[in-house]
Every structure is written in structure tokens, then in C-alpha cells.
Design a protein around this motif. Structure first.
Motif, mmCIF file in Angstrom:
data_model
loop_
_atom_site.group_PDB
_atom_site.id
_atom_site.type_symbol
_atom_site.label_atom_id
_atom_site.label_comp_id
_atom_site.label_asym_id
_atom_site.label_seq_id
_atom_site.Cartn_x
_atom_site.Cartn_y
_atom_site.Cartn_z
ATOM 1 N N ILE A 1 -2.018 6.290 -14.003
ATOM 2 C CA ILE A 1 -1.368 5.656 -12.936
ATOM 3 C C ILE A 1 -1.586 4.194 -13.418
ATOM 4 C CG2 ILE A 1 -3.448 5.303 -11.376
ATOM 5 C CD1 ILE A 1 -1.284 5.892 -9.195
ATOM 6 N N MET A 2 -2.859 3.775 -13.784
ATOM 7 C CA MET A 2 -3.262 2.067 -14.174
ATOM 8 C C MET A 2 -2.088 1.613 -15.157
ATOM 9 S SD MET A 2 -5.401 1.530 -12.049
ATOM 10 C CE MET A 2 -5.739 -0.054 -12.199
ATOM 11 N N PRO A 3 -1.557 2.117 -15.955
ATOM 12 C CA PRO A 3 -0.650 1.389 -16.952
ATOM 13 C C PRO A 3 0.808 1.095 -15.937
ATOM 14 C CG PRO A 3 -1.398 3.185 -18.129
ATOM 15 C CD PRO A 3 -1.890 3.289 -16.677
ATOM 16 N N LYS A 4 0.931 1.969 -14.900
ATOM 17 C CA LYS A 4 2.207 1.697 -14.104
ATOM 18 C C LYS A 4 1.863 0.614 -13.091
ATOM 19 C CE LYS A 4 3.164 6.716 -13.861
ATOM 20 N NZ LYS A 4 3.239 7.874 -13.103
ATOM 21 N N VAL A 5 0.677 0.579 -12.677
ATOM 22 C CA VAL A 5 0.709 -0.483 -11.663
ATOM 23 C C VAL A 5 -0.098 -1.827 -12.247
ATOM 24 C CG1 VAL A 5 0.676 1.129 -9.917
ATOM 25 C CG2 VAL A 5 -1.572 0.409 -10.807
ATOM 26 N N LYS A 6 -0.231 -1.813 -13.616
ATOM 27 C CA LYS A 6 -1.060 -3.039 -14.072
ATOM 28 C C LYS A 6 -0.594 -4.184 -13.494
ATOM 29 C CE LYS A 6 -3.122 -4.487 -18.195
ATOM 30 N NZ LYS A 6 -3.239 -4.190 -19.891
ATOM 31 N N GLY A 7 -1.518 -5.197 -13.079
ATOM 32 C CA GLY A 7 -1.332 -6.463 -12.425
ATOM 33 C C GLY A 7 -0.529 -6.583 -11.174
ATOM 34 N N LYS A 8 0.104 -5.504 -10.885
ATOM 35 C CA LYS A 8 0.827 -5.233 -9.539
ATOM 36 C C LYS A 8 0.126 -4.732 -8.331
ATOM 37 C CE LYS A 8 5.089 -4.252 -12.442
ATOM 38 N NZ LYS A 8 5.772 -3.188 -12.699
ATOM 39 N N ALA A 9 -1.026 -4.065 -8.633
ATOM 40 C CA ALA A 9 -1.944 -3.599 -7.569
ATOM 41 C C ALA A 9 -3.307 -3.765 -7.994
ATOM 42 C CB ALA A 9 -1.504 -1.941 -7.372
ATOM 43 N N GLU B 1 0.821 -1.295 -0.122
ATOM 44 C CA GLU B 1 -0.043 -0.104 0.011
ATOM 45 C C GLU B 1 0.919 1.395 0.053
ATOM 46 O OE1 GLU B 1 -3.877 1.880 2.815
ATOM 47 O OE2 GLU B 1 -3.366 -0.365 2.561
ATOM 48 N N GLU B 2 1.945 1.060 0.889
ATOM 49 C CA GLU B 2 2.919 2.392 0.686
ATOM 50 C C GLU B 2 3.404 2.542 -0.405
ATOM 51 O OE1 GLU B 2 3.317 -0.255 2.999
ATOM 52 O OE2 GLU B 2 1.958 0.657 4.525
ATOM 53 N N GLU B 3 4.041 1.693 -1.332
ATOM 54 C CA GLU B 3 4.555 1.681 -2.729
ATOM 55 C C GLU B 3 3.514 2.388 -3.795
ATOM 56 O OE1 GLU B 3 7.725 -1.902 -2.989
ATOM 57 O OE2 GLU B 3 5.675 -2.425 -2.906
#
Length: 148
Positions: A126-134, A97-99
Motif C-alpha cells: 500500500i505505501m507506494p500507492k499512497v506515498k506523499g499523499k497520506a 481518511e475515507e479515500e
């Protein structure tokens, strides 16, 4: 090693070990990947497309888990929890959550967002940056928090 190669190897191992639940989940994921490739008219999916399919599979299972839990069907909820553990093996490492919060703050600064009216602009960036990771729900919650 591509995701399909990993799935094939794990499927063989699950067959040898007589792990029916794991084998079933691997087959479902493999079928979802193959259906997506057919739908897109490709022989092989890119990593990004594979990640999209895996994310969709996880989301479907989480939705089902919520519905079964709400309905008091713990037998089915336990089955879905088991499936989720097997699907999660193929997902990239999830961000804390912090990341995610740090990425949200950075993105808000990048796009110059100042109010909740800019939420769509921030989410789109933001979504392309965190896709699958958050989880998208977590990202949404943090964006709303930082924009308020």
C-alpha cells in the motif's frame, strides 16, 4: 515546472516580499533536495525522490511539533506550525481518511490478507500507492483496523 524551479521562483518572491520565515523554509527544503541529489550522486532527483525528501521534511517537523507541544514550548511549536504550512504547499494533495480506507480495503483484497500476521505484506503493497499523499501512521491505523 520542476520542484526546484518552483522553489527558486518562490524564494525570489519571498525575498521581494521580505518574508523571512517563508524564505528560511524554502532554503531548508532546497538544501535538503540538493543534499539528497549529492548523496545519490545525481544532478537532478526524480519526482518520486523529491516526494521522499518532502515527506521526510514534513515528518521531521511534525515530530518536532509534538516534542515542543509536550514540553510546553508554544513559541517553538508556533514556529514549526508556520514552517509546516510552507512545506505543505509543495506536497501533493492529501487523501482523505475515507479515500485511504478504500485503498486499504482494495489492497487487502489484492494481497489476500486475512489476519494481522499479513500486516507487513499489506503495508509493503500500500505505501507506494499512497506515498506523499497520506500519513503513514494513518495508513498503519487503518490497516490494523481492517485486519482485526
Amino acid at each position: 515546472m520542476s520542484l526546484l524551479d518552483r522553489l527558486n521562483n518562490d524564494m525570489k518572491q519571498a525575498m521581494k516580499n521580505k518574508e523571512k520565515a517563508k524564505l528560511s523554509v524554502i532554503r531548508m527544503v532546497k538544501a535538503a533536495l540538493q543534499n539528497e541529489a549529492i548523496k545519490l550522486g545525481k544532478q537532478e532527483l526524480t519526482e518520486d525522490e523529491e516526494l521522499t525528501v518532502l515527506s521526510r521534511e514534513v515528518k521531521q517537523r511534525k515530530d518536532s511539533l509534538q516534542e515542543f507541544t509536550d514540553a510546553g514550548r508554544e513559541d517553538l511549536a508556533d514556529k514549526i506550525r508556520t514552517e509546516l504550512t510552507y512545506v505543505d504547499i509543495y506536497m501533493p494533495k492529501q487523501l482523505s481518511e475515507e479515500e485511504v480506507s478504500a485503498i486499504v480495503q482494495e489492497t487487502i483484497a489484492e494481497v489476500g490478507a486475512s489476519s494481522k500476521a499479513d500486516m507487513g505484506k499489506v503495508m509493503g503493497a500500500i505505501m507506494p500507492k499512497v506515498k506523499g499523499k497520506a500519513d503513514g501512521a494513518l495508513v498503519n491505523k487503518l490497516v490494523q483496523h481492517h485486519l482485526s
